[in-house]
Motif scaffolding. Structure first.
Motif, PDB file in Angstrom:
ATOM      1  N   ASP A 355       0.849  -1.201   0.043  1.00  0.00           N
ATOM      2  CA  ASP A 355       0.057  -0.009   0.120  1.00  0.00           C
ATOM      3  C   ASP A 355       1.012   1.307   0.112  1.00  0.00           C
ATOM      4  O   ASP A 355       0.598   2.420  -0.830  1.00  0.00           O
ATOM      5  N   ALA A 358       2.401   1.853  -3.272  1.00  0.00           N
ATOM      6  CA  ALA A 358       1.350   2.346  -4.216  1.00  0.00           C
ATOM      7  C   ALA A 358       1.280   3.747  -4.267  1.00  0.00           C
ATOM      8  O   ALA A 358       1.224   4.567  -4.987  1.00  0.00           O
ATOM      9  N   THR A 359       1.087   4.257  -2.865  1.00  0.00           N
ATOM     10  CA  THR A 359       1.055   5.590  -2.566  1.00  0.00           C
ATOM     11  C   THR A 359       2.021   6.518  -2.957  1.00  0.00           C
ATOM     12  O   THR A 359       2.024   7.386  -3.665  1.00  0.00           O
ATOM     13  N   ILE A 362       2.311   6.763  -6.851  1.00  0.00           N
ATOM     14  CA  ILE A 362       1.324   7.986  -7.253  1.00  0.00           C
ATOM     15  C   ILE A 362       1.830   9.290  -7.002  1.00  0.00           C
ATOM     16  O   ILE A 362       2.108  10.552  -7.920  1.00  0.00           O
ATOM     17  N   THR A 375      -5.358   3.642 -11.273  1.00  0.00           N
ATOM     18  CA  THR A 375      -5.737   3.982  -9.862  1.00  0.00           C
ATOM     19  C   THR A 375      -4.757   3.209  -8.898  1.00  0.00           C
ATOM     20  O   THR A 375      -3.782   2.499  -9.331  1.00  0.00           O
ATOM     21  N   LYS A 376      -4.923   3.721  -7.375  1.00  0.00           N
ATOM     22  CA  LYS A 376      -4.191   3.223  -6.663  1.00  0.00           C
ATOM     23  C   LYS A 376      -4.134   1.648  -6.424  1.00  0.00           C
ATOM     24  O   LYS A 376      -3.365   0.686  -6.343  1.00  0.00           O
ATOM     25  N   GLN A 377      -5.343   1.122  -6.665  1.00  0.00           N
ATOM     26  CA  GLN A 377      -5.890  -0.427  -6.683  1.00  0.00           C
ATOM     27  C   GLN A 377      -5.231  -0.874  -7.771  1.00  0.00           C
ATOM     28  O   GLN A 377      -4.685  -2.253  -7.608  1.00  0.00           O
TER      29      GLN A 377
END
Length: 400
Positions: A355, A358-359, A362, A375-377
């Motif tokens: 997580d 991914a943050t 971005i 998207t983050k997902q």
């Protein structure tokens, strides 16, 4: 609405065999006392001594900082900066891979602007003063850092790779001598070569691409696809080394002006948290990310497919795009690129930080340049997909 593009390169670029002979005269044109930044591997090979001999021949004063390692950190930058200021150096020479050159870029800017390198990330603090002149000499054909306006420095307190982009980070002079790359072992040749390919492909498909960057990116892609395997298998092949060195430089100019995309955005957190060399982490992600991106970059991927398989040029663009992805997968397989699992990243630890990765990806801004903005997902799903990625099979349609 903006209707123009900017294109920036160093003041001078010397390239080709024996171009290192220009070092002394170039230093003399910019300053009187040199801070040479490199690492212990380059010192052991003898390249540091070659540079220092060139400076001695012209009676130029110098000091050396040789403690950069495979990933430049804010600690390296701070140590080198302190030496630079103490010794009142007025020109910097960086010789080595992208780590040495990136560290030198940060020192050059901080020496005249002060502060902490992270202060300048995202334009939070303006760079108001011209940096100390930097002469960059790559010893690998991969990062293109010698011709880019980007530095990537790891924040050691937060385990974040800080990508900072500003024309102040652009070296004054680049010296690209392919003879310096013959000392690179096959594993380094593979990692840096795939890194250059990532730069070229990402610059080409970037939402910020432009005609000048497209021309350089395509030239680099073609040269890398034709010469990387040769350089990997025969490190003494000077023709292949020279073409790879020029291609890496072209790819560097291309991405410096068009920006990288999703691969680099996802790659930096892997390097920061698991200390995977940058070129390897890019290679681990490249095919999977291209599969994710394919439907939004059909025409450009098809153009790459025609480079890989000229005899297939009459096929529909969708098939040519798949040829491009499969060809890149095959190249990674031939160069023995591992996936994240095989590299040795423990899956449980990987899941604990996925997580955060991914943050951070971005936040870097690079994924926003991708033809298909994730998207983050979707980035989390891609990390999971690439963790087990199999380079030996035909490209999967699981991600679309």
């Amino acid at each position: 609405m903006k209707s123009y593009s900017e294109f920036s390169i160093p003041n001078s670029v010397f390239y080709g065999q024996n171009s290192l002979s220009q070092l002394g005269e170039q230093v003399k044109a910019y300053g009187k006392k040199v801070l040479l930044i490199s690492d212990r591997v380059i010192e052991k090979i003898g390249h540091v001594k070659t540079c220092l001999n060139a400076l001695e021949d012209l009676d130029l004063a110098f000091v050396s900082y040789l403690d950069v390692n495979t990933e430049p950190t804010d600690e390296h930058v701070g140590e080198a900066l302190q030496l630079c200021l103490q010794e009142q150096c007025d020109v910097i020479v960086a010789i080595g891979g992208g780590s040495c050159i990136d560290a030198a870029k940060a020192v050059a800017v901080l020496a005249t602007n002060g502060g902490y390198i992270g202060d300048y990330m995202g334009g939070k603090t303006p760079i108001q003063h011209a940096p100390i002149p930097l002469i960059a000499i790559p010893t690998t054909a991969g990062t293109g850092s010698e011709v880019t306006n980007v530095t990537v420095i790891t924040n050691t307190s937060e385990d974040i790779k800080m990508m900072i982009k500003h024309n102040a980070f652009l070296p004054k002079v680049a010296i690209v001598d392919p003879l310096l790359t013959t000392s690179s072992p096959p594993s380094v040749t593979a990692a840096t070569g795939i890194n250059a390919l990532c730069h070229a492909i990402e610059a080409y498909i970037s939402r910020r691409s432009q005609p000048l960057t497209d021309t350089l990116a395509l030239s680099a892609i073609e040269a890398i696809l034709k010469n990387l395997r040769v350089a990997y298998e025969d490190g003494e092949n000077i023709e292949a080394r020279e073409k790879m060195a020029i291609a890496s430089m072209q790819a560097g100019i291309a991405f410096s002006n068009a920006s990288v995309t999703l691969v680099h955005g996802m790659s930096r957190p892997i390097g920061a948290l698991f200390h995977v060399p940058h070129g390897i982490s890019n290679a681990m992600l490249l095919p999977g990310v291209l599969e994710f991106t394919k439907e939004s970059a059909i025409e450009k991927l098809a153009t790459i497919g025609r480079i890989i398989s000229p005899d297939s040029s009459s096929l529909p663009n969708t098939e040519l795009a798949q040829i491009a992805i499969d060809g890149i997968k095959q190249l990674c397989s031939d160069l023995n690129i591992p996936n994240l699992k095989i590299w040795g990243i423990h899956e449980e630890k990987f899941q604990q930080v996925i997580d955060k990765m991914a943050t951070n990806a971005i936040a870097s801004g690079s994924p926003g340049n991708n033809p298909k903005v994730p998207t983050k997902q979707e980035i989390i799903d891609l990390y999971n997909y690439c963790y087990h990625y199999d380079f030996t099979t035909q490209a999967s349609s699981l991600i679309n």
